[in-house]
Structures are given as C-alpha cells and as structure tokens.
Design an enzyme around this catalytic site. Sequence first.
Site, PDB file in Angstrom:
ATOM      1  N   LYS A  17       0.840  -1.215   0.000  1.00  0.00           N
ATOM      2  CA  LYS A  17       0.000   0.000   0.000  1.00  0.00           C
ATOM      3  C   LYS A  17       0.867   1.254   0.000  1.00  0.00           C
ATOM      4  O   LYS A  17       2.062   1.203   0.349  1.00  0.00           O
ATOM      5  CB  LYS A  17      -0.937   0.027   1.203  1.00  0.00           C
ATOM      6  CG  LYS A  17      -0.268  -0.049   2.592  1.00  0.00           C
ATOM      7  CD  LYS A  17       0.088   1.295   3.209  1.00  0.00           C
ATOM      8  CE  LYS A  17       0.605   1.174   4.646  1.00  0.00           C
ATOM      9  NZ  LYS A  17       1.378   2.320   5.113  1.00  0.00           N
ATOM     10  N   ASP A 151      -2.858  -1.426  10.284  1.00  0.00           N
ATOM     11  CA  ASP A 151      -3.114  -1.471   8.835  1.00  0.00           C
ATOM     12  C   ASP A 151      -3.739  -2.786   8.379  1.00  0.00           C
ATOM     13  O   ASP A 151      -4.132  -2.915   7.219  1.00  0.00           O
ATOM     14  CB  ASP A 151      -1.797  -1.311   8.055  1.00  0.00           C
ATOM     15  CG  ASP A 151      -1.240   0.095   8.151  1.00  0.00           C
ATOM     16  OD1 ASP A 151      -2.025   1.028   8.393  1.00  0.00           O
ATOM     17  OD2 ASP A 151      -0.015   0.248   7.968  1.00  0.00           O
TER      18      ASP A 151
END
Length: 299
Positions: A17, A151
């Site tokens: 990401k 996350d």
Amino acid sequence: MLFRNQAHSLVIHTPAKLNLFLEVLGKRADGYHELETVIVSIDRYDTLVLSPRRDEAVTLTVQCVGGACSDSDAVPTGSDNLVLRAAALLQKRTGCSAGAAIALRKRIPPASGLGGGSSNAAAALAGLNRMWRCGLSSEALQTLASELGSDVPFFLAGAPTALCRGRGERLEPLAASARVTAVVVRPRAGLSTAAVYGRYRPAAPLRNAAAITQALRRGRLTEAARQMHNALQPAAEELSDEVGRLRERFSRLPVLGHQLSGSGSAYFALCAQRRQAATLAARLRSERVGRVFVATCRL
Ligand code: C5P
C-alpha cells in the site's frame, strides 16, 4: 488479495500500500496516535502459500525475492512474524486445532511503510479461516485484524482505496475509477514504525482529508496529488537522511505529487503516465538511490 487453490494448498497474493494522505490528530491514552489517512493498495505482491499439516503445528518459511530484504532489515521468521501471530490468534479465538505449513515469498521490502507485514497477516487470517473451516464472519475477522496491527483491517477489507481513521483500523472504502502509476523508492535503510511515531511532533495547523477525498471522488487526479500530505515525514527525515534527499530529488522531477509512505522509509511519486514513470524509475536506478519499482493503483 488474490486467492487461488493449487492442489491441496491455498496461494494468496498480498498487495503493498501507499498512504496518499496521513494526518496525526493527537496522541491517545493507549499510546497510539489518532489518524486520518487515505490508503491505496498497489500491484506489488508478496505470495503466501498455505498447506494443511497433519498435526497442530504452524510452520513458516520466508524467502526474499529480487533483493526485497537485506541483512539489516531481514523479515522475522519466529513467533514475532505477523503471519504466525495471525495463525496463533485464530487458533486461540476459535479453538481450531488444525496446523499449517506456510511459505512466504517477500517482494515488498520490510520497514518501508508499504504495509507488507500487515498485508501478509490479513491474508493469513482470511486464508486460514477458509482452509481450517473456522467459520469466522468478516466482522469477526476484522476484529482480529485490528488486534494484530493498525493497517491489517485495510488489507483484509480488500478495498482498492479507503479513508481510515482511529489507529488506522476504522475504514471507509472510497470508490476507485482511474488507474494511476507510482514510482516507489526504498532507500538502503528501513525505518521502525514505533521510532518514527516516537519522534513525531505536532505541527499546526492540522490538515483534514476532505479535499483529497473529494478530489478522488470526482476523479480529479492532479488535484488529489496536490492535496497529498504525510505528517510523519519530518520525523522520518530526522531519522533518515536518505528520506530528505529523496524529497529534494523528487521535487526536481516532473511528477504529480511525491511523499513518504506511512512511517517510511519508502518514498513515492504519482505520475501522469506509465511510460513517464518507467523513464523516471530507470533514471533513479542509475543514481543508486535505493530499490526502485513502478506500481499501479486504482484511485
Ligand atoms: O499497529 P502497529 O503494530 O502497526 O503499530 C506499530 C507501532 O506504531 C505502534 O506500537 C505505535 O508505536 C505506532 N503507531 C502509533 N499510532 C498508530 C499506529 C501505529 O503510535 N495509529
């Protein structure tokens, strides 16, 4: 996350990401920081292969591909690896007594702010829940995910892009329409997330994600890139000279926007065209600024 059955094994490709926006809203009583962050997944993948075992043991082997890891930032292979922690948490909470042999091929550099470990953990949770037939709902898996790391819920949800709040674990998916190319540079040294947050000092005024999310919703990429922000960047620059040098280098390149991803040390730029990104990546490789790759995301 992409799942594929292969003989008796389950193969999962787990994405990295980038953070297009990250504001720290304050420090919480539990020691974590309250965030507002826009995360986008990119097509740089680790691979996790889950195979059943006859006993209850869970084993992990890690292989680094294409120089993704170095001696100084090797991926942990013991019980502190997030994949093994995910397996142990799932066994504990469900009473599942099955075992697994897990092979992890790393292409996402660790200690980079690219979410590799969190993505691996999300894949382990979802994959083992399926392989062991634990039967946990997506909501129950999300609760375990947020216990493993801030996350992990983003990767478990599988949205291409999302606005995340709280520690980062409360997410609101954003509709993605355009494909965008990023050039990502991982400097020689990685950074510890806890060390970067420890060095963070608030800077007024605080920004909010309204402008960037609105630009993304309207498909206005140039405007979205202009609204990029990462409040952790000054702290990362204090801990790594390489990050500051990358900011200076990228400010002289014709990119839409550039910044640190998460707590670093990876630095990235969004480019208008893939061909331009490939040219910039080749130039940066020749300057030996670190490991350089081109990735695509959906915004
Ligand atoms: O949640 P995760 O395990 O990824 O966090 C690693 C470290 O980063 C935490 O121990 C904490 O020091 C810091 N952190 C924080 N606030 C957040 C996320 C992470 O202070 N929202």
